[in-house]
Motif scaffolding. Structure first.
Motif, PDB file in Angstrom:
ATOM      1  N   MET A 151      -8.921   1.406  -3.476  1.00  0.00           N
ATOM      2  CA  MET A 151      -7.892   0.597  -2.811  1.00  0.00           C
ATOM      3  C   MET A 151      -6.799   1.507  -2.268  1.00  0.00           C
ATOM      4  SD  MET A 151      -5.558  -2.539  -4.301  1.00  0.00           S
ATOM      5  CE  MET A 151      -6.907  -3.716  -4.223  1.00  0.00           C
ATOM      6  N   THR A 152      -6.437   1.283  -1.021  1.00  0.00           N
ATOM      7  CA  THR A 152      -5.320   2.039  -0.446  1.00  0.00           C
ATOM      8  C   THR A 152      -4.055   1.216  -0.538  1.00  0.00           C
ATOM      9  OG1 THR A 152      -5.521   1.157   1.789  1.00  0.00           O
ATOM     10  CG2 THR A 152      -6.947   3.014   1.217  1.00  0.00           C
ATOM     11  N   ASN A 153      -2.931   1.863  -0.418  1.00  0.00           N
ATOM     12  CA  ASN A 153      -1.647   1.155  -0.485  1.00  0.00           C
ATOM     13  C   ASN A 153      -1.086   0.851   0.899  1.00  0.00           C
ATOM     14  OD1 ASN A 153      -1.531   1.214  -3.325  1.00  0.00           O
ATOM     15  ND2 ASN A 153      -0.800   3.332  -3.274  1.00  0.00           N
ATOM     16  N   THR A 154      -1.810   1.237   1.929  1.00  0.00           N
ATOM     17  CA  THR A 154      -1.245   1.120   3.277  1.00  0.00           C
ATOM     18  C   THR A 154      -1.846  -0.006   4.108  1.00  0.00           C
ATOM     19  OG1 THR A 154      -2.876   2.704   4.119  1.00  0.00           O
ATOM     20  CG2 THR A 154      -0.748   3.594   3.344  1.00  0.00           C
ATOM     21  N   HIS A 155      -2.966  -0.543   3.664  1.00  0.00           N
ATOM     22  CA  HIS A 155      -3.703  -1.515   4.485  1.00  0.00           C
ATOM     23  C   HIS A 155      -2.862  -2.760   4.805  1.00  0.00           C
ATOM     24  CE1 HIS A 155      -7.183  -3.476   6.196  1.00  0.00           C
ATOM     25  NE2 HIS A 155      -7.032  -4.504   5.385  1.00  0.00           N
ATOM     26  N   ALA A 156      -2.308  -3.397   3.784  1.00  0.00           N
ATOM     27  CA  ALA A 156      -1.548  -4.645   3.990  1.00  0.00           C
ATOM     28  C   ALA A 156      -0.333  -4.398   4.878  1.00  0.00           C
ATOM     29  CB  ALA A 156      -1.114  -5.229   2.647  1.00  0.00           C
TER      30      ALA A 156
END
Length: 261
Positions: free
Chosen positions: A11-16
């Motif tokens: 999971m990346t932290n930038t997608h949303a």
């Protein structure tokens, strides 16, 4: 490779955040927008899916059989265009700019459109602004909009700072019932009972003609035995003399009664 690596969800932290930024850019260029909110004759293009995802109000509007469901324009009543702009910025950026100047419009609008994040931000801001001069008003404002945590915080603040609170206009303008509720509360923090007695007298004197009949009822919530003999002699006797001079029988009899307790 000797060992076969097991699959792993990453999971990346930038997608949303990236999606939000892109949708906000699309909104501002009026690209792929499928609804226009109209507030005070000002148009705000937006995306139904974004509004519905962020707000139960808009979700109900766009998914039920309400007349607005398929309309390209939706009139929003009960808020200003400037407030709508702030709320839309929040919907698309997760950021809300709360100030002393806009919070009284922003909080009701957030409640109307069911934007919980804005409501929470407004409540936290108002709690940070609590002061003896405004805590009673903030408490009532919070109660009106069902902000339970803010209402309790303002209540506790008014109890903790009672001697300062009763010096301000908000206290003087309270109804008799609200004064009773405050002074009979066991949680008010005072070094002696004298500020409580003085608060009652000052409240009555502010509108003596209309309020002096309330004095006996209010005095029953003042813990008279805790008043010092010196205070009774110096202050209450002076109030009796002043009441007699002004011809106020209710003030005279009530203060005289205190002197004999």
């Amino acid at each position: 490779m000797g060992d076969i690596m097991a699959p792993k969800d990453i999971m990346t932290n930038t997608h949303a955040k990236s999606i939000l930024n892109s949708m906000n850019s699309l909104r501002k260029s009026n690209t792929l927008c499928d609804v226009t909110l109209r507030v005070e004759q000002k148009d705000f293009p937006a995306h139904r899916i974004v509004l519905a995802a962020c707000s139960d109000y808009f979700c109900a509007m766009f998914t039920s059989e309400l007349s607005e469901k398929g309309k390209p324009y939706v009139d929003i009543q009960g808020l200003t265009a400037s407030t709508m702009e702030i709320l839309l910025d929040f919907v698309y950026t997760e950021t809300v700019h709360v100030t002393v100047e806009n919070v009284q419009e922003l909080l009701p609008a957030a409640c109307l459109l069911q934007l919980k994040g804005v409501k929470q931000a407004c409540c936290e801001f108002l709690e940070s602004q609590l002061d003896p001069s405004n805590c009673l008003g903030i408490r009532d404002f919070a109660e009106t909009h069902n902000c339970v945590d803010l209402m309790q915080a303002a209540e506790v603040f008014s109890q903790k700072h009672f001697p300062e609170v009763v010096q301000h206009e908000e206290f003087i303008l309270l109804s008799q019932g609200e004064v009773e509720k405050l002074i009979k509360c066991d949680e008010i923090q005072v070094d002696s009972e004298e500020p409580v007695f003085e608060a009652v007298i000052n409240w009555v004197k502010h509108a003596k003609k209309e309020r002096e009949e309330s004095l006996p009822d209010l005095l029953q919530y003042v813990r008279m035995p805790l008043l010092t003999p010196r205070y009774i002699t110096d202050v209450i006797d002076a109030e009796v003399s002043q009441a007699r001079h002004s011809g106020s029988k209710t003030l005279t009899s009530s203060c005289s009664l205190v002197s004999y307790i």
